[in-house]
Scaffold this motif. Sequence first.
Motif, PDB file in Angstrom:
ATOM      1  N   SER A  72      39.343  51.474  27.802  1.00 12.95           N
ATOM      2  CA  SER A  72      38.640  50.290  28.299  1.00 12.95           C
ATOM      3  C   SER A  72      37.417  49.936  27.465  1.00 12.95           C
ATOM      4  N   ILE A 132      35.975  46.031  34.371  1.00 18.56           N
ATOM      5  CA  ILE A 132      37.260  46.229  33.697  1.00 18.56           C
ATOM      6  C   ILE A 132      38.154  47.147  34.514  1.00 18.56           C
ATOM      7  N   PHE A 189      41.877  42.980  32.675  1.00 18.28           N
ATOM      8  CA  PHE A 189      40.853  42.931  31.617  1.00 18.28           C
ATOM      9  C   PHE A 189      41.255  43.743  30.386  1.00 18.28           C
TER      10      PHE A 189
END
Length: 391
Positions: free
Chosen positions: A164, A191, A204
């Motif tokens: 991420s 996220i 995301f």
Amino acid sequence: MEKVFIVGVGLTKIGRFYNRSAASLFREALERAVSDAGGLKPRALVVGNMTSSVLMQQDSLGALLADHSGLRGIPAFKVEAACGSGGAAFYSGYSLVKSGLADVVAVGGVEKLTEANTPVVTRALAQAADADFEVFYGATFTGLNAMLARLYMEKFGYTEEDLSYWPLRMHEYASHNPYAQLPKKTSLKEILESPVIAEPIRLFHAAPIGDGAAVVLLVRGEEKAREIARQTGKDVLVEVAGVALATDSVDLASRNDLLTLESTVKASRAALEMAGVEAGKVDYVELHDAFHVTGFASLEDLGFAPKGEAPRLWKEGRFGKGDKPEVNFSGGLKARGHPVGATGIYQIAEAAMQLRGDFPGFKASSPETALTHNIGGISTIAAVTVLRRVK
């Protein structure tokens, strides 16, 4: 042989433009590129696009866009290579200029994904996969990338949070980019709490659906390029030093190695060899990151990180301002946006502006060389371009 130079660039902001046509977006980008080149008019037009036949019910796209842009009569055609259509179109346009068939060529890309709702667009994008052996059984493009993400995480020992950090940085860069679809910063919390769209990929972690158009103008010969630079007050030329295309199997089951993007490896090595540049000497990169795992795998297979090490290096701060190479200061597909057939041209235009020093967003550290990487499917086709700054 005469060298090829980029002398004009034009971009539209990426977004969901329900009240605008693909032709109007393209004309806007083309007019900006022509203005950037001091009014130079193209004598041929090459357009990258993936979904016009499916979502717009429009073929003859090259002729349509030439007509709507006031260029009726010139050679004009569309190039389709799934998400790599822009890069493949550039390869074609470069070939026209380099061969001498045309001395001024506009190479553009346009996509109008908001012509349909999300399920229809998802099915259209799935056509980048194998229709008989993947799509027929219900596979989506996001689903296929999710399987690769899971395999990558398990093989190299990464968590969802580790991967991420890619979108986290992309949103930071996009917040400076006036052309970006998602010009806002985010957080790891946002996220990791975004909806799952195909486990382990969350919303995301993926590029958004959007519309946009981009155009670059190519000319043949340094003398011509310098003349245009003088007229437009520029003191830097952007030479197209290397171009390459390569392919792999469309279906993932036939791959030699699921976690190696072989077409990316082959195309990048060929483009760098043509340019006479080693991977370690590249200053700036715009690479294809439709999903976080694509970004990390691409970094590795372009030769900028050892296999399986990209997420660790990225989390440590590598590939940012002052590093070599600096990567995706546009915000990448993830946050700048991914108007599929136009993406490869956005990348080339952004890299050219970074070399010229006039990119309106987050600026690179005075690069001398830049590389762009645009893929169709899961690197079923890879288009790599190397640009050089010439004073």
